[in-house]
Design an enzyme around this catalytic site. Structure first.
Site, PDB file in Angstrom:
ATOM      1  N   HIS A   2       0.815  -1.211   0.000  1.00 33.36           N
ATOM      2  CA  HIS A   2       0.000   0.000   0.000  1.00 33.36           C
ATOM      3  C   HIS A   2       0.856   1.271   0.000  1.00 33.36           C
ATOM      4  O   HIS A   2       2.034   1.247   0.374  1.00 33.36           O
ATOM      5  CB  HIS A   2      -0.902   0.016   1.233  1.00 33.36           C
ATOM      6  N   GLN A  54      -0.044   7.291   7.460  1.00 31.33           N
ATOM      7  CA  GLN A  54       0.356   8.302   8.435  1.00 31.33           C
ATOM      8  C   GLN A  54       1.354   7.739   9.442  1.00 31.33           C
ATOM      9  O   GLN A  54       2.306   8.399   9.846  1.00 31.33           O
ATOM     10  CB  GLN A  54      -0.868   8.852   9.157  1.00 31.33           C
ATOM     11  N   ARG A  80      -5.497   1.482   4.782  1.00 35.94           N
ATOM     12  CA  ARG A  80      -4.404   1.941   3.928  1.00 35.94           C
ATOM     13  C   ARG A  80      -4.252   1.060   2.692  1.00 35.94           C
ATOM     14  O   ARG A  80      -3.821   1.528   1.640  1.00 35.94           O
ATOM     15  CB  ARG A  80      -3.093   1.998   4.714  1.00 35.94           C
ATOM     16  N   GLU A  95      -1.661  -6.882   7.706  1.00 36.41           N
ATOM     17  CA  GLU A  95      -0.274  -6.764   8.162  1.00 36.41           C
ATOM     18  C   GLU A  95      -0.021  -7.652   9.378  1.00 36.41           C
ATOM     19  O   GLU A  95      -0.960  -8.076  10.070  1.00 36.41           O
ATOM     20  CB  GLU A  95       0.024  -5.289   8.491  1.00 36.41           C
ATOM     21  N   ARG A  96       1.224  -7.934   9.638  1.00 36.04           N
ATOM     22  CA  ARG A  96       1.626  -8.602  10.872  1.00 36.04           C
ATOM     23  C   ARG A  96       1.120  -7.793  12.069  1.00 36.04           C
ATOM     24  O   ARG A  96       1.206  -6.564  12.072  1.00 36.04           O
ATOM     25  CB  ARG A  96       3.151  -8.682  10.910  1.00 36.04           C
ATOM     26  N   HIS A 134       0.530  -5.660   2.590  1.00 41.19           N
ATOM     27  CA  HIS A 134       1.406  -5.006   3.550  1.00 41.19           C
ATOM     28  C   HIS A 134       2.799  -5.629   3.530  1.00 41.19           C
ATOM     29  O   HIS A 134       3.004  -6.711   2.970  1.00 41.19           O
ATOM     30  CB  HIS A 134       0.799  -5.108   4.944  1.00 41.19           C
TER      31      HIS A 134
END
Length: 246
Positions: A8, A12, A59, A86-87, A180
């Site tokens: 992605h 932020q 994201r 994601e992890r 991710h």
């Protein structure tokens, strides 16, 4: 057949150098531009996308929607799967690298980040950061993580991957996965047949398509990032620097 893996665009918390994990953080302006760049690179290479899969995290899903608009992929056909998330960084989520090093020591943070099978400290069940408190994950058919190693991510990803492979074998074309850093590293480990040690040093920049060309048996014929080599090196250096505790 081409399989395109895309991390992605910048979020932020990428910008703030924080462990993000399952925290639902949106894209920065640069992240939006990275998504647009990725879409333009696909168009430039005349790569038509037949399937698009992404995680449940904002994201990643927003990156997918931006790209779908630009390449004229029907957004109703985007497939979402929590196993591409994601992890989960457990008790590290929300901390930036310097805060984490100050709390636990740089050597310990390095072990948590770069080892293959050692997870960070796990969340307590009543921790506000636990995925069970996020309504987005309430219908997940599986055990919600409280903290994961890369090995845990691969184990979590395997059911998705088996179904996905069966699907693309029967549906030739070009397939895009937007996810991710660690869920993509899990896929790269499988595709490139990397050892547990070798995958540790693999770093994936945000917003750059990685294109695998596969034969009918899904063996890798070629792989390339769709970015100028010098620009790619600069982005990869950023990823490495973000991983440092200071």
């Amino acid at each position: 057949m081409k399989l395109i893996l895309l991390r992605h665009g910048e979020s932020q918390w990428n910008l703030e150098n924080r462990f993000t994990g399952w925290k639902d953080v949106d894209l920065t302006e640069d992240g939006i531009n990275e998504a647009k760049f990725s879409a333009q690179q696909l168009l430039k290479k005349n790569i038509t996308i037949d399937t698009l899969h992404t995680s449940l995290l904002l994201r990643s899903t927003n990156t997918a929607k931006i790209i779908a608009d630009i390449i004229s992929f029907n957004k109703e056909n985007i497939k979402y799967d929590w196993r591409l998330n994601e992890r989960h960084y457990g008790a590290l989520e929300g901390l930036n690298k310097s805060e984490t090093a100050a709390k636990y020591g740089e050597e310990q943070v390095h072990i948590w980040r770069r080892s293959y099978d050692i997870s960070p400290p796990l969340l307590q069940e009543d921790d506000d950061r636990h995925p069970r408190f996020n309504k987005k994950f309430k219908n997940i058919d599986g055990k919600l993580p409280k903290g994961e190693s890369l090995k845990n991510v691969i184990d979590r990803l395997n059911p998705f991957w088996k179904q996905y492979i069966d699907h693309i074998k029967k549906n030739t074309g070009n397939h895009l996965i937007i996810a991710h850093s660690n869920s993509l590293r899990a896929i790269i480990k499988i595709l490139d047949k990397l050892s547990d040690e070798a995958i540790i040093s693999v770093n994936i920049p945000t917003g750059v398509p990685l294109v695998y060309t596969l034969d009918k048996n899904l063996n890798v014929i070629n792989k390339e990032y769709l970015m100028d080599e010098d620009e790619l090196k600069t982005k990869q250096k950023i990823v490495v620097n973000q991983g440092k505790a200071k």
